[in-house]
Structures are given as C-alpha cells and as structure tokens.
Design a protein around this motif. Sequence first.
Motif, short mmCIF file in Angstrom:
data_model
loop_
_atom_site.label_atom_id
_atom_site.label_comp_id
_atom_site.label_asym_id
_atom_site.label_seq_id
_atom_site.Cartn_x
_atom_site.Cartn_y
_atom_site.Cartn_z
N UNK A 1 -4.01 6.18 43.24
CA UNK A 1 -2.91 5.22 43.19
C UNK A 1 -1.59 5.86 43.61
N UNK A 2 -0.95 5.29 44.61
CA UNK A 2 0.36 5.77 45.04
C UNK A 2 1.41 5.45 43.99
N UNK A 3 1.34 4.25 43.42
CA UNK A 3 2.29 3.88 42.38
C UNK A 3 2.18 4.83 41.19
N UNK A 4 0.96 5.21 40.84
CA UNK A 4 0.77 6.15 39.75
C UNK A 4 1.33 7.52 40.07
N UNK A 5 1.13 7.96 41.31
CA UNK A 5 1.67 9.26 41.73
C UNK A 5 3.19 9.27 41.67
N UNK A 6 3.80 8.12 41.95
CA UNK A 6 5.26 8.05 41.96
C UNK A 6 5.86 8.24 40.57
N UNK A 7 5.07 8.04 39.53
CA UNK A 7 5.58 8.23 38.17
C UNK A 7 5.58 9.69 37.75
N UNK A 8 4.96 10.55 38.56
CA UNK A 8 4.85 11.98 38.22
C UNK A 8 5.96 12.77 38.89
N UNK A 9 6.28 13.92 38.31
CA UNK A 9 7.19 14.85 38.98
C UNK A 9 6.53 15.37 40.25
N UNK A 10 7.31 15.93 41.15
CA UNK A 10 6.74 16.43 42.40
C UNK A 10 5.68 17.50 42.14
N UNK A 11 5.95 18.38 41.17
CA UNK A 11 4.98 19.45 40.88
C UNK A 11 3.67 18.87 40.39
N UNK A 12 3.73 17.88 39.47
CA UNK A 12 2.49 17.28 38.95
C UNK A 12 1.81 16.45 40.04
N UNK A 13 2.60 15.79 40.89
CA UNK A 13 2.02 15.02 41.99
C UNK A 13 1.26 15.93 42.94
N UNK A 14 1.86 17.05 43.32
CA UNK A 14 1.18 18.01 44.19
C UNK A 14 -0.07 18.56 43.52
N UNK A 15 0.01 18.79 42.21
CA UNK A 15 -1.14 19.31 41.48
C UNK A 15 -2.30 18.33 41.51
#
Length: 435
Positions: free
Chosen positions: A247-261
């Motif tokens: 989910x892109x919307x879900x990824x947007x709720x994360x910090x950049x570091x957590x999103x990359x992880x």
Amino acid sequence: MDLYAEFCRHTATLAPKQSLLVAFSGGLDSTALLALAARLAREQGRAVRAVHIAHGLQAAAEPWPAHCARVAESLGVPCQTIRVQVELGPRVSLEAAARESRYRALAEVMMPGEILLTGHHQDDQAETLLLALKRGAGVAGLAAMPMRKPFGPGQQWRPLLTCSRRQLEAFAREEGVSWVDDPSNADDDFDRNFLRNRILPPLLAQWPSFNRTLARSAELCAEQMELAAELVEADLPDLLNSAGGVSIAGLQTLSRARRHNVLRHWLQQHGIHSSRSQLQAIWQELALARVDAEPEVRLGKRCIRRYQDFLYLPTAGSTPRPLANVRTGEWLHCGVGKLRLGPVSRGADLVAGFDLAELHIAFQVPGLRARPAGRSGSRPLKKLWQEYGIPPWQRPQIPLLMQGNQLVAAVGLFVCQAFSPEPDAPGWRLEWQPG
C-alpha cells in the motif's frame, strides 16, 4: 586466548551426534579449523568430514588435493575433493565467481542437518567490513559476515570469527600441521589482497586492536539489522493486499527510514537487493506518480509496477490452460492453479440444477459482463477488475468458469448472482488453489 576453548564456546549448541563438514582449502585458516574440528569430534563422538574444492584456476594448486588428503588423514578425517568449473559472467569478479562455484558445490554435498564450518577469522571480518565501506553499503553490508546462517540443507557456522590470523598460525604450529600458501594472495589487483597486504598492516602498526574494534562495529551493525527485521515484521503485513502489493498510502504514514526498511525487506523477500538510490527511484517515480499512471521501475531483470494505490513486483506467470469440460469430484489443473467441483448438502458455492455438461474454463473472454452475487446490475468485466483491484497483468491469469457463453464465476473472486445459492442451501462446492 585458548583457541580450542574459544572454538568449543562457539560450537557449544551443537546437537548430540550432529555431524560437521569442514570446507578445507589447505590454507592456514581451514587447516587450523580442521584440527580443531577433529579434536572436538574425537572428544564428543561426532562425525566430521572435509571437502576440498579444486577450482583449476592456477597451476600452483595442482598438488593441493593430495596435500589436503594427507593432512586430513593425519587428523583422522576423511577428505573428498570436488573439481568445479568457475563460470565468469558480466560484471562478476573472478573472486566472486570462484566463491559462487565453491559454495554451490558444498551445498550439493551437504547432508540434511549437517553443519558447514568455514575458517573465516577476525582479520577476514575486518577486510569484509572495509570492502563494504568502499561500496557505500548500508547496515546489512557493514554487518559483514554473520557467525551463523542457513546454508543448503543445514547451516554455515564461522566459529573462528573472534580469533585473529596470528592466533590461528600459533595454534597450527603447536599442533604440527602444515598448510599451503596460495600465491594469488600476493596479487594486489584483488581488492581483498590490496587491503590485506597494503592497507591493514600500517593501520595495525598504528592501532594494534584495529581488527578487533572493526569486528565489534560489525557486530553492532548486525544488531541494528536484527532490529530492522523485527520492525518490518510489525510494519509490512498490514501494508500488503491479497495480491502481494504494498500500500502506497500505508507507506506514506511511515518515516522515510521505516519506508525504506519496508521496501528493502519486501524486495529481499523476492530475491532482490536494492540500493538506496533505487529505493528513492521507486518512491519518486512510482509511488508519487499521478494517480492514473501505471509506471514501472526496472531492477535488473525484474520490474516494480504501480496499480491504483499499490506497488507490485510481477513474476513471470504460468501459462493459462483452458479446459473444454469440467469433471466433478477431482482436481483439474488449468495451468495457473487447480480447481475442484463437488456436490454438498449445505453451504454450497454454486446452485444445484444447472447443466454441468456445458461447463468449461476459459481465460480473457472479450465482451463479458457479470453481476457478482449481492450486487445490483451487471458491469463489464474490465470495470469489475478495476473495482476488485486486479492489476492488468494478473487478469489474463484468472480462470473464468463458463456455462456455454455465460459467466458462472471468476474463480477465486466471485460467483455470479444467477448461480449463487441461498445460505446453507445444497448445490456445488467450488474449491480453488492458485499456483
């Protein structure tokens, strides 16, 4: 340091009677390792064997199999020589190609549950970390070599990672075992040799504990890598849909570091290792693309695609196979999975009483309309695919259960209203197993 006591400490969790396989090159590291493993095996009554991989890359290595056999025999260990062909590929170094050939051969001869022991030591760990720094690696690269990891039908252990090469040499001399010196180790054209011969000696002269502190840094990075893996276990499952998209919307709720992880681990689950710049490209070119776009980013031979609000990593699907007729009571294979139709007295998926002789499985039937059970009115199948969030590349893989020219069910998705039974009514159970 008592080298044997240190070796025993790192092998203390061996199961009773668990057997050992030593990767035996004949050099100092693996010779010391074999002597340690042989002593442990004698004391604990466990099986140990050695395997020597002959790459055939240099004339100086021709006597090594015979030397390895003699040393192993003197230690009471059987030794097998396996000759391999090193296959070079584009952008693959000779070192990497030889390592790949070596480990592939070792995996093929391992027994289930066997432990592969390799002679990597503290100096090797320092070199590995410096090479990772040269590549600009992240935490996973800086964690260098783990003490243990799954390998083949068992595990690979590196019980000498806390020991220096100098300690191994002192032990080998005390034991009276001989080893061979690889002349290619003097060739500074190889990155690891350049570090070992030209860079590390002055560093160690200035800071004698340099290798030990580098190894400690690698251990700390390994802890951070474990923490990142635990974090992704909490983040990723809630972001996945039934088709494996993120989910892109879900990824947007994360910090950049957590999103990359999350993205990094998601790709690793599919065998893809990504760089930081590639993760940024995925986010900028896919996730942040306009809503109606269907872009893609290529990573080697694979590509990541976006559909609606999800990122996907399509795989080469199986070839759909239409079925001219559907027999009841047995699993029928249609290329992309298998289905079975059988009578039930209650809880049916399909109504009783329609003509089974007219049933067949088709794919991509043009012009179809359907009214899924519980919906009002029919819609073109293309519109329904969009509503169900089925990416375009998956639609050709969906089996269509047909009665003549009429759609009965999109298998695995919905049953059409005209063929949907009342709750707990008798009829037909439609089972589906994709893959």
